[in-house]
Design a protein around this motif. Structure first.
Motif, short mmCIF file in Angstrom:
data_model
loop_
_atom_site.label_atom_id
_atom_site.label_comp_id
_atom_site.label_asym_id
_atom_site.label_seq_id
_atom_site.Cartn_x
_atom_site.Cartn_y
_atom_site.Cartn_z
N LEU A 96 1.21 -0.98 0.42
CA LEU A 96 0.50 -0.45 -0.79
C LEU A 96 1.03 1.33 0.21
O LEU A 96 0.57 2.08 -0.43
N GLY A 97 1.84 1.66 0.87
CA GLY A 97 3.09 2.15 0.32
C GLY A 97 2.14 3.31 1.89
O GLY A 97 2.41 4.35 1.31
N LEU A 98 1.69 3.11 2.96
CA LEU A 98 1.34 4.35 3.41
C LEU A 98 2.16 3.99 5.59
O LEU A 98 2.27 3.50 5.23
N ASP A 99 2.85 5.74 5.35
CA ASP A 99 2.79 5.50 7.31
C ASP A 99 1.91 6.26 7.57
O ASP A 99 1.25 7.46 7.54
N LEU A 100 1.29 5.52 8.62
CA LEU A 100 -0.52 5.79 8.79
C LEU A 100 -0.11 6.07 11.01
O LEU A 100 0.88 5.50 11.76
N VAL B 245 -2.00 10.17 7.40
CA VAL B 245 -1.33 9.96 6.73
C VAL B 245 0.05 11.41 7.54
O VAL B 245 -0.41 11.72 7.34
N VAL B 246 1.23 10.02 7.46
CA VAL B 246 2.65 10.53 7.89
C VAL B 246 3.51 10.60 6.53
O VAL B 246 4.00 12.12 6.39
N LYS B 247 3.55 10.10 5.63
CA LYS B 247 4.64 9.59 4.64
C LYS B 247 4.14 9.04 3.57
O LYS B 247 3.24 7.53 4.47
N THR B 248 4.18 8.87 2.30
CA THR B 248 4.05 7.45 1.47
C THR B 248 5.33 7.42 1.08
O THR B 248 6.18 7.85 0.81
N LYS C 41 0.99 13.80 3.25
CA LYS C 41 1.15 14.23 5.01
C LYS C 41 0.26 15.00 5.81
O LYS C 41 0.03 15.82 4.66
N GLY C 42 -1.06 14.67 6.29
CA GLY C 42 -1.16 15.46 7.34
C GLY C 42 -3.01 14.70 6.06
O GLY C 42 -3.64 15.40 7.21
N ASP C 43 -2.69 14.19 5.72
CA ASP C 43 -4.62 13.74 5.51
C ASP C 43 -4.86 12.77 6.35
O ASP C 43 -4.52 12.01 6.71
N LEU D 197 -12.37 8.18 1.21
CA LEU D 197 -12.77 9.12 0.87
C LEU D 197 -11.44 10.52 2.42
O LEU D 197 -11.11 9.77 3.41
N ILE D 198 -11.02 11.42 1.86
CA ILE D 198 -9.72 11.74 2.61
C ILE D 198 -10.01 13.18 2.65
O ILE D 198 -10.53 14.08 1.81
N ARG D 199 -9.63 13.42 4.10
CA ARG D 199 -9.48 15.10 4.23
C ARG D 199 -8.53 15.53 4.45
O ARG D 199 -7.51 14.93 5.57
#
Length: 224
Positions: free
Chosen positions: A63-67, A77-80, A100-102, A130-132
């Motif tokens: 997936l490639g997400l640091d959360l 989201v911290v980092k992709t 980052k920040g989403d 859904l992303i904010r």
């Protein structure tokens, strides 16, 4: 929103949790999301965008997400990293790039705790997100020998401090009463820098403790 087909995955999702350690989730396999969970064509709140991701069944991909899940109600989201999301970002419109920040608000039509959303991210073959976007704000704080009057969640490897509670009658609560809504420090906010200095949570906390005045940079979201 944009749909992206990628090979079948071994999902790699790195999360910062409340146990003061990184939890890396590896899932071999995925399931289809029920059709009823697909995104509906509805008017989205301001600062919200839809993302559709599709895992296919030919190879593996992360997936490639640091959360950050320090706030149980907020998956940030911290980092992709290289993977499904970074491939999506290459094709996405600039205002729909995941960054980052989403905040991941809904997964396949469902809201839930950070852990519940993580489970869906780890197991569902089709991902309708859904992303904010976060709202960035800076707040000047002068302690004058007082404590801030807030409770913060601090872990060694997190890159932010999570506001867990604002104590009534405390310094921050008093500041909030005197300022506009968009400059208030609230529960669920993330402190990401102190006087422009970013770093791990313990360093941010050190800056707050040692200085009598400083500017906090925070990420915040509409939590409704």
């Amino acid at each position: 929103s944009r749909a992206l087909g990628v090979p079948r995955h071994m999902l790699s999702c790195c999360c910062w949790g409340a146990n003061h350690a990184d939890n890396v989730v590896f899932v071999d396999g995925c399931r289809d999301a029920p059709e009823s969970e697909a995104l509906e064509s509805i008017a989205l709140p301001e600062g919200t965008f839809a993302v559709e991701l599709q895992r296919e069944a030919s190879a593996t991909s992360t997936l490639g997400l640091d959360l950050d899940k320090m706030d149980r109600q907020n998956l940030m989201v911290v980092k992709t990293q290289p993977g499904l999301v970074s491939e999506y970002n290459k094709l996405a419109a600039s205002d729909e790039v995941i960054r980052k920040g989403d905040r991941i608000w809904r997964v396949n039509g469902k809201t839930g705790s950070a852990d519940e959303l993580l489970e869906m991210l780890a197991t569902d073959k089709k991902l309708h997100l859904l992303i904010r976007r976060c709202k960035e704000k800076e707040v000047y704080v002068e302690k004058k020998g007082k404590t801030l009057g807030i409770q913060l969640v601090v872990t060694e490897k997190a890159s932010c401090l999570t506001v867990e509670k604002v104590n009534p009658g405390g310094l921050v609560a008093t500041l909030n009463e005197k300022t506009s809504d968009d400059r208030q420090i609230r529960v669920h906010d993330k402190i990401v820098a102190v006087d422009g200095i970013q770093g791990l949570a313990p360093e941010l906390m050190k800056q707050i403790k040692e200085k009598d005045s400083f500017i906090l940079k925070l990420f915040s979201w509409d939590m409704s």
